[in-house]
Write a protein that holds these residues in place. Structure first.
Motif, PDB file in Angstrom:
ATOM      1  N   THR A  19      -3.407   3.698   7.085  1.00 34.12           N
ATOM      2  CA  THR A  19      -2.582   2.498   7.126  1.00 34.12           C
ATOM      3  C   THR A  19      -1.163   2.861   6.701  1.00 34.12           C
ATOM      4  O   THR A  19      -0.965   3.579   5.720  1.00 34.12           O
ATOM      5  CB  THR A  19      -3.139   1.416   6.182  1.00 34.12           C
ATOM      6  N   ALA A  20      -0.186   2.380   7.432  1.00 32.67           N
ATOM      7  CA  ALA A  20       1.221   2.678   7.134  1.00 32.67           C
ATOM      8  C   ALA A  20       1.753   1.729   6.071  1.00 32.67           C
ATOM      9  O   ALA A  20       1.529   0.523   6.130  1.00 32.67           O
ATOM     10  CB  ALA A  20       2.058   2.573   8.401  1.00 32.67           C
ATOM     11  N   LEU A  21       2.439   2.280   5.062  1.00 33.02           N
ATOM     12  CA  LEU A  21       3.099   1.497   4.012  1.00 33.02           C
ATOM     13  C   LEU A  21       4.605   1.555   4.249  1.00 33.02           C
ATOM     14  O   LEU A  21       5.186   2.639   4.337  1.00 33.02           O
ATOM     15  CB  LEU A  21       2.753   2.057   2.629  1.00 33.02           C
ATOM     16  N   ARG A  22       5.235   0.392   4.340  1.00 34.33           N
ATOM     17  CA  ARG A  22       6.652   0.312   4.692  1.00 34.33           C
ATOM     18  C   ARG A  22       7.503  -0.145   3.509  1.00 34.33           C
ATOM     19  O   ARG A  22       7.016  -0.871   2.636  1.00 34.33           O
ATOM     20  CB  ARG A  22       6.850  -0.631   5.882  1.00 34.33           C
ATOM     21  N   ASP A  23       8.764   0.259   3.506  1.00 40.17           N
ATOM     22  CA  ASP A  23       9.682  -0.157   2.460  1.00 40.17           C
ATOM     23  C   ASP A  23      10.428  -1.414   2.892  1.00 40.17           C
ATOM     24  O   ASP A  23      10.081  -2.047   3.900  1.00 40.17           O
ATOM     25  CB  ASP A  23      10.653   0.977   2.104  1.00 40.17           C
ATOM     26  N   GLU A  24      11.469  -1.778   2.123  1.00 42.10           N
ATOM     27  CA  GLU A  24      12.202  -3.004   2.419  1.00 42.10           C
ATOM     28  C   GLU A  24      12.967  -2.928   3.735  1.00 42.10           C
ATOM     29  O   GLU A  24      13.353  -3.944   4.301  1.00 42.10           O
ATOM     30  CB  GLU A  24      13.172  -3.318   1.281  1.00 42.10           C
ATOM     31  N   ARG A  25      13.178  -1.719   4.257  1.00 45.37           N
ATOM     32  CA  ARG A  25      13.850  -1.565   5.554  1.00 45.37           C
ATOM     33  C   ARG A  25      12.860  -1.502   6.707  1.00 45.37           C
ATOM     34  O   ARG A  25      13.247  -1.213   7.825  1.00 45.37           O
ATOM     35  CB  ARG A  25      14.727  -0.306   5.537  1.00 45.37           C
ATOM     36  N   ASP A  26      11.575  -1.719   6.398  1.00 43.17           N
ATOM     37  CA  ASP A  26      10.505  -1.682   7.401  1.00 43.17           C
ATOM     38  C   ASP A  26      10.302  -0.273   7.955  1.00 43.17           C
ATOM     39  O   ASP A  26       9.901  -0.081   9.106  1.00 43.17           O
ATOM     40  CB  ASP A  26      10.787  -2.661   8.549  1.00 43.17           C
ATOM     41  N   ILE A  27      10.584   0.732   7.143  1.00 41.36           N
ATOM     42  CA  ILE A  27      10.388   2.129   7.523  1.00 41.36           C
ATOM     43  C   ILE A  27       9.130   2.653   6.835  1.00 41.36           C
ATOM     44  O   ILE A  27       8.917   2.397   5.646  1.00 41.36           O
ATOM     45  CB  ILE A  27      11.603   2.991   7.145  1.00 41.36           C
ATOM     46  N   VAL A  28       8.318   3.379   7.549  1.00 40.71           N
ATOM     47  CA  VAL A  28       7.081   3.936   6.995  1.00 40.71           C
ATOM     48  C   VAL A  28       7.438   5.031   5.993  1.00 40.71           C
ATOM     49  O   VAL A  28       8.095   6.014   6.342  1.00 40.71           O
ATOM     50  CB  VAL A  28       6.180   4.505   8.106  1.00 40.71           C
ATOM     51  N   VAL A  29       7.025   4.857   4.734  1.00 39.26           N
ATOM     52  CA  VAL A  29       7.322   5.830   3.686  1.00 39.26           C
ATOM     53  C   VAL A  29       6.062   6.523   3.158  1.00 39.26           C
ATOM     54  O   VAL A  29       6.120   7.636   2.663  1.00 39.26           O
ATOM     55  CB  VAL A  29       8.072   5.156   2.516  1.00 39.26           C
ATOM     56  N   ARG A  30       4.918   5.858   3.251  1.00 38.66           N
ATOM     57  CA  ARG A  30       3.665   6.454   2.793  1.00 38.66           C
ATOM     58  C   ARG A  30       2.540   6.008   3.718  1.00 38.66           C
ATOM     59  O   ARG A  30       2.673   5.019   4.450  1.00 38.66           O
ATOM     60  CB  ARG A  30       3.340   6.045   1.349  1.00 38.66           C
ATOM     61  N   ARG A  31       1.442   6.739   3.652  1.00 42.38           N
ATOM     62  CA  ARG A  31       0.263   6.395   4.435  1.00 42.38           C
ATOM     63  C   ARG A  31      -0.952   6.363   3.511  1.00 42.38           C
ATOM     64  O   ARG A  31      -1.043   7.146   2.580  1.00 42.38           O
ATOM     65  CB  ARG A  31       0.047   7.384   5.581  1.00 42.38           C
TER      66      ARG A  31
END
Length: 225
Positions: free
Chosen positions: A62-74
């Protein structure tokens, strides 16, 4: 996670029809010795079975996104486990026990799905709702008679309450940086000769559009805060 599920169930039973009654909720094994020691009405929620719900098992990440909606962790999907409780009421008379058990049933029935924002600590941080089943049949679970025989108590009216909770199976993994630039192309001459043209960078339209959308979304969130 099990102790947090206990807190959720205790809060549900202690609220609703039993709010302000002062009736305690116990998770101890309802043995004969425990029954002899109690001196006040109590609802007992005995956790008698912990079993994985294999029908909910998932693969992948599952993709985890930051406040910019960018994938930073999985993160790998959690494993779901069904916690089965034997809920009983203990008072001085059977009629009062039936009334108390009826109040517990009326309190739990509306809560078929527990929202993530209402869950404590790590359970709530997963952002997943928890299914709650009251009085349903559990074909893989132990029979009620076997449970009472194992704890050495006398058979009493009871409710089978099952809460399915997620357990993180693996840690999070860092994701690579987002793609913001296209490929750089350099055309060389035949047999390794000098370049026939200067290096050219190419940014696909999809990447440029996605980057612009991320920047616009971040700007809107900043304005809202």
């Amino acid at each position: 996670m099990i102790h947090e599920a206990d807190e959720v169930l205790k809060g549900l039973i202690g609220g609703g029809a039993l709010a302000g009654s002062g009736i305690d909720v116990s998770f101890e094994v309802p043995t004969r010795d425990w029954a002899a020691r109690r001196n006040a009405p109590v609802v007992n929620a005995y956790l008698y079975d912990v079993r994985e719900d294999v029908s909910r098992r998932q693969r992948g990440r599952t993709a985890l996104r930051d406040e910019r909606d960018i994938v930073v962790r999985r993160r790998r999907p959690p494993r779901w486990f069904r916690l089965s409780y034997l809920v009983t009421a203990w008072t001085k008379t059977p009629q009062d026990e039936h009334r108390l058990l009826s109040a517990v049933l009326a309190t739990l029935l509306p809560h078929e799905l527990l929202a993530a924002e209402d869950l404590p600590e790590s359970l709530g941080r997963l952002g997943l709702a928890l299914p709650l089943t009251v009085g349903g049949s559990q074909p893989e679970a132990r029979s009620v008679a076997d449970i009472w025989s194992a704890v050495g108590g006398e058979l009493k009216p009871s409710l089978d309450v099952a809460m399915t909770v997620p357990f993180p199976a693996y840690p999070d993994y860092d994701a690579g940086p987002p793609v913001t630039e296209g490929a750089a192309v350099r055309i060389r001459g035949v047999d390794g000769g000098p370049p026939r043209s200067e290096e050219r960078a190419h940014r696909p339209r999809q990447i440029a559009a996605a980057r612009a959308a991320h920047e616009q979304a971040a700007a809107r969130r900043a304005e809202q805060t």
